[in-house]
Scaffold this motif. Structure first.
Motif, PDB file in Angstrom:
ATOM      1  N   TYR A 174      10.280   4.837  -1.780  1.00 49.30           N
ATOM      2  CA  TYR A 174       9.594   3.999  -0.686  1.00 49.30           C
ATOM      3  C   TYR A 174      10.053   4.394   0.698  1.00 49.30           C
ATOM      4  CZ  TYR A 174       8.322   0.666  -4.475  1.00 49.30           C
ATOM      5  OH  TYR A 174       8.171  -0.175  -5.512  1.00 49.30           O
ATOM      6  N   THR A 194      -3.453  -8.552  -4.453  1.00 50.03           N
ATOM      7  CA  THR A 194      -2.770  -7.782  -5.364  1.00 50.03           C
ATOM      8  C   THR A 194      -2.332  -6.145  -4.665  1.00 50.03           C
ATOM      9  OG1 THR A 194      -3.934  -8.918  -7.068  1.00 50.03           O
ATOM     10  CG2 THR A 194      -2.899  -6.832  -7.725  1.00 50.03           C
ATOM     11  N   PHE A 229      12.768  -0.366   6.527  1.00 49.58           N
ATOM     12  CA  PHE A 229      13.985  -0.946   5.964  1.00 49.58           C
ATOM     13  C   PHE A 229      15.403  -1.326   6.358  1.00 49.58           C
ATOM     14  CE2 PHE A 229      10.888   0.617   2.138  1.00 49.58           C
ATOM     15  CZ  PHE A 229      10.749  -0.817   1.698  1.00 49.58           C
ATOM     16  N   SER A 263      -0.136  -5.619  -2.675  1.00 47.02           N
ATOM     17  CA  SER A 263       0.396  -5.527  -1.316  1.00 47.02           C
ATOM     18  C   SER A 263       1.960  -5.350  -1.295  1.00 47.02           C
ATOM     19  CB  SER A 263      -0.121  -6.871  -0.534  1.00 47.02           C
ATOM     20  OG  SER A 263       0.383  -7.911  -1.234  1.00 47.02           O
TER      21      SER A 263
HETATM   22  P1  ADP Z   1       1.842  -7.020  -5.762  1.00 42.60           P
HETATM   23  O1  ADP Z   1       2.740  -7.755  -6.644  1.00 42.60           O
HETATM   24  O2  ADP Z   1       1.553  -7.544  -4.406  1.00 42.60           O
HETATM   25  O3  ADP Z   1       0.468  -6.937  -6.463  1.00 42.60           O
HETATM   26  P2  ADP Z   1       3.396  -4.764  -6.207  1.00 42.60           P
HETATM   27  O4  ADP Z   1       4.739  -5.342  -5.655  1.00 42.60           O
HETATM   28  O5  ADP Z   1       3.493  -4.775  -7.750  1.00 42.60           O
HETATM   29  O6  ADP Z   1       2.199  -5.503  -5.535  1.00 42.60           O
HETATM   30  O7  ADP Z   1       3.248  -3.361  -5.591  1.00 42.60           O
HETATM   31  C1  ADP Z   1       2.221  -2.514  -5.922  1.00 42.60           C
HETATM   32  C2  ADP Z   1       2.669  -1.026  -6.211  1.00 42.60           C
HETATM   33  O8  ADP Z   1       3.210  -0.404  -4.692  1.00 42.60           O
HETATM   34  C3  ADP Z   1       3.766  -0.791  -6.907  1.00 42.60           C
HETATM   35  O9  ADP Z   1       3.292   0.506  -7.966  1.00 42.60           O
HETATM   36  C4  ADP Z   1       4.908  -0.615  -6.234  1.00 42.60           C
HETATM   37  O10 ADP Z   1       5.828   0.062  -6.877  1.00 42.60           O
HETATM   38  C5  ADP Z   1       4.325   0.238  -4.772  1.00 42.60           C
HETATM   39  N1  ADP Z   1       5.322  -0.249  -3.451  1.00 42.60           N
HETATM   40  C6  ADP Z   1       5.565  -1.672  -3.180  1.00 42.60           C
HETATM   41  N2  ADP Z   1       6.073  -1.628  -2.057  1.00 42.60           N
HETATM   42  C7  ADP Z   1       6.108  -0.097  -1.701  1.00 42.60           C
HETATM   43  C8  ADP Z   1       6.767   0.666  -0.566  1.00 42.60           C
HETATM   44  N3  ADP Z   1       7.346  -0.250   0.470  1.00 42.60           N
HETATM   45  N4  ADP Z   1       6.417   1.752  -0.566  1.00 42.60           N
HETATM   46  C9  ADP Z   1       5.740   2.589  -1.354  1.00 42.60           C
HETATM   47  N5  ADP Z   1       5.315   1.983  -2.628  1.00 42.60           N
HETATM   48  C10 ADP Z   1       5.562   0.741  -2.701  1.00 42.60           C
END
Ligand code: ADP
Ligand code: MG
Length: 258
Positions: free
Chosen positions: A45, A71, A27, A73
């Motif tokens: 994160y 989904t 990040f 990701s």
């Molecule tokens: P998508 O939209 O691709 O289905 P999301 O953005 O909803 O996925 O993320 C899925 C899950 O992973 C969520 O609970 C989110 O808070 C978590 N998440 C996303 N990015 C990270 C990260 N870099 N580190 C840890 N957890 C993450």
């Protein structure tokens, strides 16, 4: 939080388009805004997911993006992090050029919301999730996230956007309604995101999406940044990408159906 994405590190990512910027590994490089970094760390994160590693430099580099990813990701952070980081740096002054509209005519003036970022998603559940994330990562910043969706009282949503709306998360139908009521102007949009684009088309939202994106006050492709996310890349999504995106980078993460 607490999800270990390391196991996803070998998810194949393919990026195509001209001048694709190099993916980041953390990040902290290239520097996301410090305040955003502290909010990311408050959320627990530790490392960006594969889609975030690519989308952060692409969006920070000013490019349009078409991303196909499964989904779970981490697509939400993939667009929120670079948008919020750049918004924090640019500051609220960017939003002051907006004309204040008087309306009503019965002795009150209602403020027209002029968001600088718009995220469209298909359902109440999805816009609410994106809104919650936006609030979490915009914590203690000038950016005021708002959410609107159909099937719910419009009065409280109007009061919410009147209090200030910089980043709007909306379902297409309710947004068209608010635009027609003259309560939202898209003239200041710098970032336009279509999340779960394939589901929005499956649900029949294409006419509303086109009204919003191809409407009078939405800045043209060269004056905004447009990001599309979809699990699949069928023909109708390819056509939207052709119509809405400009010189875009195509990202495919993991196995993508069509
Ligand atoms: P998508 O939209 O691709 O289905 P999301 O953005 O909803 O996925 O993320 C899925 C899950 O992973 C969520 O609970 C989110 O808070 C978590 N998440 C996303 N990015 C990270 C990260 N870099 N580190 C840890 N957890 C993450
Ligand atoms: Mg999502």
């Amino acid at each position: 939080t607490g999800i270990n994405f390391d196991k996803y590190d070998d998810i194949p990512v393919e990026a195509s388009g001209h001048d694709v910027p190099e993916a980041v590994t953390e990040f902290t490089s290239p520097p996301l805004d410090d305040h955003l970094l502290s909010n990311i760390s408050l959320a627990g994160y530790k490392n960006p997911t594969p889609v975030q590693k690519y989308s952060i430099p692409i969006v920070m580099g000013g490019r349009d993006l078409m991303a196909c990813a499964q989904t779970g990701s981490g697509k939400t952070g993939g667009f929120l992090f670079p948008i919020l980081s750049q918004s924090f740096l640019q500051g609220p002054s960017q939003n002051q050029a907006a004309p204040q509209q008087a309306s009503g005519g019965y002795g009150y003036r209602s403020r027209k919301a002029t968001p600088t970022a718009l995220v469209l998603a298909p359902t109440r559940e999805l816009v609410s999730q994106i809104f919650d994330e936006a609030r979490k990562f915009a914590y203690r910043s000038w950016v005021r996230p708002c959410v609107v969706y159909g099937g719910a009282d419009i009065g409280s949503q109007l009061r919410q956007i009147e209090r200030g709306c910089d980043l709007l998360v909306a379902t297409p139908g309710r947004l068209v309604d608010l635009i027609e009521r003259g309560r939202i102007s898209l003239a200041n949009i710098k970032y336009l995101v279509l999340d779960e684009a394939d589901r929005m088309l499956d649900m029949g939202f294409e006419p509303q999406i086109r009204r919003i994106v191809e409407g009078e006050d939405m800045p043209k492709t060269e004056n905004r940044q447009t990001l599309m996310f979809s699990a699949t890349f069928p023909r109708d999504i390819q056509m939207l990408a052709r119509d809405f995106l400009r010189d875009y980078i195509f990202l495919s993460v993991g196995r993508v159906g069509s």
